[in-house]
Design a protein around this motif. Structure first.
Motif, PDB file in Angstrom:
ATOM      1  N   ARG A  28       0.820  -1.215   0.000  1.00  0.00           N
ATOM      2  CA  ARG A  28       0.000   0.000   0.000  1.00  0.00           C
ATOM      3  C   ARG A  28       0.858   1.271   0.000  1.00  0.00           C
ATOM      4  O   ARG A  28       0.614   2.191  -0.760  1.00  0.00           O
ATOM      5  CB  ARG A  28      -0.935   0.019   1.197  1.00  0.00           C
ATOM      6  CG  ARG A  28      -2.045  -0.997   1.096  1.00  0.00           C
ATOM      7  CD  ARG A  28      -3.045  -0.812   2.203  1.00  0.00           C
ATOM      8  NE  ARG A  28      -3.959  -1.927   2.291  1.00  0.00           N
ATOM      9  CZ  ARG A  28      -5.133  -1.967   1.679  1.00  0.00           C
ATOM     10  NH1 ARG A  28      -5.527  -0.962   0.938  1.00  0.00           N
ATOM     11  NH2 ARG A  28      -5.900  -3.016   1.813  1.00  0.00           N
ATOM     12  N   CYS A  29       1.859   1.330   0.890  1.00  0.00           N
ATOM     13  CA  CYS A  29       2.639   2.576   1.008  1.00  0.00           C
ATOM     14  C   CYS A  29       4.066   2.440   0.495  1.00  0.00           C
ATOM     15  O   CYS A  29       4.756   3.439   0.315  1.00  0.00           O
ATOM     16  CB  CYS A  29       2.650   3.049   2.460  1.00  0.00           C
ATOM     17  SG  CYS A  29       3.607   2.003   3.583  1.00  0.00           S
ATOM     18  N   PRO A  65      -0.041  -0.129  10.163  1.00  0.00           N
ATOM     19  CA  PRO A  65      -0.892   1.054   9.985  1.00  0.00           C
ATOM     20  C   PRO A  65      -1.708   1.020   8.688  1.00  0.00           C
ATOM     21  O   PRO A  65      -2.883   1.394   8.690  1.00  0.00           O
ATOM     22  CB  PRO A  65       0.100   2.216   9.965  1.00  0.00           C
ATOM     23  CG  PRO A  65       1.301   1.717  10.678  1.00  0.00           C
ATOM     24  CD  PRO A  65       1.374   0.258  10.376  1.00  0.00           C
ATOM     25  N   CYS A  66      -1.102   0.557   7.598  1.00  0.00           N
ATOM     26  CA  CYS A  66      -1.833   0.497   6.326  1.00  0.00           C
ATOM     27  C   CYS A  66      -2.965  -0.520   6.388  1.00  0.00           C
ATOM     28  O   CYS A  66      -4.064  -0.268   5.908  1.00  0.00           O
ATOM     29  CB  CYS A  66      -0.899   0.140   5.176  1.00  0.00           C
ATOM     30  SG  CYS A  66       0.197   1.478   4.696  1.00  0.00           S
ATOM     31  N   THR A  68      -4.627  -1.740   9.066  1.00  0.00           N
ATOM     32  CA  THR A  68      -5.722  -1.358   9.956  1.00  0.00           C
ATOM     33  C   THR A  68      -6.460  -0.142   9.416  1.00  0.00           C
ATOM     34  O   THR A  68      -7.675  -0.052   9.552  1.00  0.00           O
ATOM     35  CB  THR A  68      -5.223  -1.083  11.378  1.00  0.00           C
ATOM     36  OG1 THR A  68      -4.175  -0.117  11.335  1.00  0.00           O
ATOM     37  CG2 THR A  68      -4.697  -2.350  12.023  1.00  0.00           C
ATOM     38  N   ARG A  69      -5.758   0.781   8.790  1.00  0.00           N
ATOM     39  CA  ARG A  69      -6.405   1.957   8.216  1.00  0.00           C
ATOM     40  C   ARG A  69      -7.332   1.542   7.070  1.00  0.00           C
ATOM     41  O   ARG A  69      -8.450   2.039   6.956  1.00  0.00           O
ATOM     42  CB  ARG A  69      -5.365   2.949   7.709  1.00  0.00           C
ATOM     43  CG  ARG A  69      -5.955   4.258   7.259  1.00  0.00           C
ATOM     44  CD  ARG A  69      -4.900   5.253   6.771  1.00  0.00           C
ATOM     45  NE  ARG A  69      -3.676   5.269   7.543  1.00  0.00           N
ATOM     46  CZ  ARG A  69      -2.476   4.915   7.063  1.00  0.00           C
ATOM     47  NH1 ARG A  69      -2.335   4.535   5.817  1.00  0.00           N
ATOM     48  NH2 ARG A  69      -1.411   4.973   7.826  1.00  0.00           N
ATOM     49  N   ALA A  70      -6.894   0.638   6.238  1.00  0.00           N
ATOM     50  CA  ALA A  70      -7.711   0.203   5.104  1.00  0.00           C
ATOM     51  C   ALA A  70      -8.972  -0.501   5.591  1.00  0.00           C
ATOM     52  O   ALA A  70     -10.062  -0.258   5.068  1.00  0.00           O
ATOM     53  CB  ALA A  70      -6.911  -0.732   4.203  1.00  0.00           C
ATOM     54  N   GLY A  72     -10.477  -0.083   8.463  1.00  0.00           N
ATOM     55  CA  GLY A  72     -11.341   0.895   9.107  1.00  0.00           C
ATOM     56  C   GLY A  72     -12.067   1.757   8.104  1.00  0.00           C
ATOM     57  O   GLY A  72     -13.242   2.075   8.269  1.00  0.00           O
ATOM     58  N   LEU A  73     -11.403   2.126   7.020  1.00  0.00           N
ATOM     59  CA  LEU A  73     -12.047   2.938   5.991  1.00  0.00           C
ATOM     60  C   LEU A  73     -13.148   2.150   5.296  1.00  0.00           C
ATOM     61  O   LEU A  73     -14.218   2.668   5.023  1.00  0.00           O
ATOM     62  CB  LEU A  73     -11.023   3.416   4.959  1.00  0.00           C
ATOM     63  CG  LEU A  73     -10.031   4.461   5.437  1.00  0.00           C
ATOM     64  CD1 LEU A  73      -9.020   4.751   4.349  1.00  0.00           C
ATOM     65  CD2 LEU A  73     -10.748   5.731   5.846  1.00  0.00           C
ATOM     66  N   SER A  76     -16.102   1.849   7.729  1.00  0.00           N
ATOM     67  CA  SER A  76     -16.833   3.103   7.912  1.00  0.00           C
ATOM     68  C   SER A  76     -17.609   3.476   6.658  1.00  0.00           C
ATOM     69  O   SER A  76     -18.686   4.052   6.742  1.00  0.00           O
ATOM     70  CB  SER A  76     -15.879   4.231   8.303  1.00  0.00           C
ATOM     71  OG  SER A  76     -14.989   4.514   7.261  1.00  0.00           O
TER      72      SER A  76
END
Length: 100
Positions: A28-29, A65-66, A68-70, A72-73, A76
């Motif tokens: 991802r990053c 971080p990538c 868990t962020r993905a 969560g997005l 949501s």
């Protein structure tokens, strides 16, 4: 809803990704990951909710971080879509008229 991803399924995915080599990039990053030293997650290139599978070709290493962020997005976005659904009046509410 899909079943959780834990136990032997998670271990097999991590083993498959690890077999590709010790040094990889977060897909991802692009962050450099040392799979022996760093904390990392097994992630799907195409989410299962979007038609992706658990096929080894659809799995890649991600930094926490990538990953868990993905998740969560995505969660949501689904929740917000449910809240934005129109609230149609029920047949009982249609019969009730305000007294003005």
């Amino acid at each position: 809803m899909t079943r959780t991803w834990s136990g032997s399924k998670s271990r097999n995915a991590r083993r498959t990704i690890r077999a590709r080599g010790r040094f990889q990039h977060c897909w991802r990053c692009g962050r450099d990951l040392d799979l022996d030293e760093d904390t990392w997650h097994a992630g799907h290139l195409t989410d299962r909710m979007d038609g992706g599978t658990d096929n080894p070709h659809n799995l890649a290493a991600e930094c926490p971080p990538c990953n868990t962020r993905a998740g969560g997005l995505r969660g949501s976005a689904i929740t917000n879509a449910r809240h934005e659904a129109p609230n149609w009046p029920t047949s009982r509410e249609q019969k009730i008229r305000p007294r003005w």
